[in-house]
Design an enzyme around this catalytic site. Sequence first.
Site, PDB file in Angstrom:
ATOM      1  N   ASN A 125       0.873  -1.173   0.000  1.00 21.19           N
ATOM      2  CA  ASN A 125       0.000   0.000   0.000  1.00 21.19           C
ATOM      3  C   ASN A 125       0.908   1.219   0.000  1.00 21.19           C
ATOM      4  OD1 ASN A 125      -1.793   2.052   0.478  1.00 21.19           O
ATOM      5  ND2 ASN A 125      -2.336   1.407   2.559  1.00 21.19           N
ATOM      6  N   GLY A 174       2.091   2.402  10.697  1.00 17.51           N
ATOM      7  CA  GLY A 174       3.059   3.482  10.550  1.00 17.51           C
ATOM      8  C   GLY A 174       3.697   3.922  11.846  1.00 17.51           C
ATOM      9  N   SER A 210       2.993  -2.028  10.333  1.00 16.45           N
ATOM     10  CA  SER A 210       4.436  -2.118  10.588  1.00 16.45           C
ATOM     11  C   SER A 210       5.010  -3.508  10.324  1.00 16.45           C
ATOM     12  CB  SER A 210       4.766  -1.648  12.003  1.00 16.45           C
ATOM     13  OG  SER A 210       4.345  -0.300  12.190  1.00 16.45           O
ATOM     14  N   LYS A 250       0.195   4.226  -0.379  1.00 20.31           N
ATOM     15  CA  LYS A 250      -0.423   5.451   0.158  1.00 20.31           C
ATOM     16  C   LYS A 250      -0.138   6.636  -0.776  1.00 20.31           C
ATOM     17  CE  LYS A 250      -0.190   3.324   4.652  1.00 20.31           C
ATOM     18  NZ  LYS A 250      -0.192   3.451   6.092  1.00 20.31           N
ATOM     19  N   HIS A 281      -9.636   1.471   4.397  1.00 22.62           N
ATOM     20  CA  HIS A 281      -8.393   1.637   5.157  1.00 22.62           C
ATOM     21  C   HIS A 281      -8.632   2.592   6.331  1.00 22.62           C
ATOM     22  CE1 HIS A 281      -4.327   2.776   6.208  1.00 22.62           C
ATOM     23  NE2 HIS A 281      -3.950   1.633   5.649  1.00 22.62           N
TER      24      HIS A 281
HETATM   25  P1  PGA Z   1       2.562   0.317   7.621  1.00 23.92           P
HETATM   26  O1  PGA Z   1       1.133   0.542   6.912  1.00 23.92           O
HETATM   27  O2  PGA Z   1       3.091  -0.997   7.079  1.00 23.92           O
HETATM   28  O3  PGA Z   1       3.391   1.495   7.194  1.00 23.92           O
HETATM   29  O4  PGA Z   1       2.316   0.252   9.073  1.00 23.92           O
HETATM   30  C1  PGA Z   1       0.236  -0.509   6.691  1.00 23.92           C
HETATM   31  C2  PGA Z   1      -1.025   0.007   6.077  1.00 23.92           C
HETATM   32  O5  PGA Z   1      -1.494   1.074   6.485  1.00 23.92           O
HETATM   33  O6  PGA Z   1      -1.615  -0.623   5.168  1.00 23.92           O
END
Ligand code: PGA
Length: 257
Positions: free
Chosen positions: A13, A178, A218, A15, A100
Amino acid sequence: MNKNLRKAILAGNWKMNKNRAEAAELINELKQSEIIKNADCEVIICVPFTNLETALELTQGTNIKVGAQNCHFEKSGAFTGEISADMLTEMGVEYVIIGHSERRQYFGETDLTVNKRTLAALNAGIKVILCVGETLEQRDDGITEEIVAMQTKIALKGVTEEQLKDVIIAYEPVWAIGTGRTATSQQAAEVCGFIRSTVKSLYTKQAADGVTIQYGGSMKPANADELLSREDIDGGLIGGASLKAADFEALVRSASK
Ligand code: PGA
């Protein structure tokens, strides 16, 4: 429950990251990876709308699938700033992330609109990565299961058992996204197992055994093996670590085991 019934699916993802040149660079790196070429899992990259065309073009003839990060529930009309599921289908997009937690948190997404978007995507022939997950406050209040059950049940309202084959569920505890704070594999496995039992209560054991449930929050090369070794965790939805070819490649290796 039998993990072997399900295909592991690893989805990046991205983003709101990567301009067109950066997207092309990352995809070209991913394409060259022998680990990704020979992956024994499905590999998806969910890119910003502006990179869909580039991603579709560059991944042609590879095993890397392309997804979007949202779609609207109406077919067309006065919805400034939105993109319909049909518009994605027309481009050749195969997957879309729906619900999401960032959409829920910052853009007023509710369980009801998540349901409408899910149905719109499925009816347009797009596979859905449906996100559910509790906040830290909800976990501390001991209502994780209630929240996740409610999100799952409302999101899947009106989705047939046949359509469910095109749904991947991503369990993403909001407090782990995140933040660098990953759920322990025990915590993640418990909730993924609970989601599977919720799917069973809505459909059948066969449907529940077949649905791919990802963990997200994460996930990184250092913790992926442990998370993915769990019976009910069939893959990952990866934010930060999907933006670097070496990290994403390492995660594909873990998911292929
Ligand atoms: P992250 O995000 O791996 O940076 O924690 C996961 C997500 O929001 O899909």
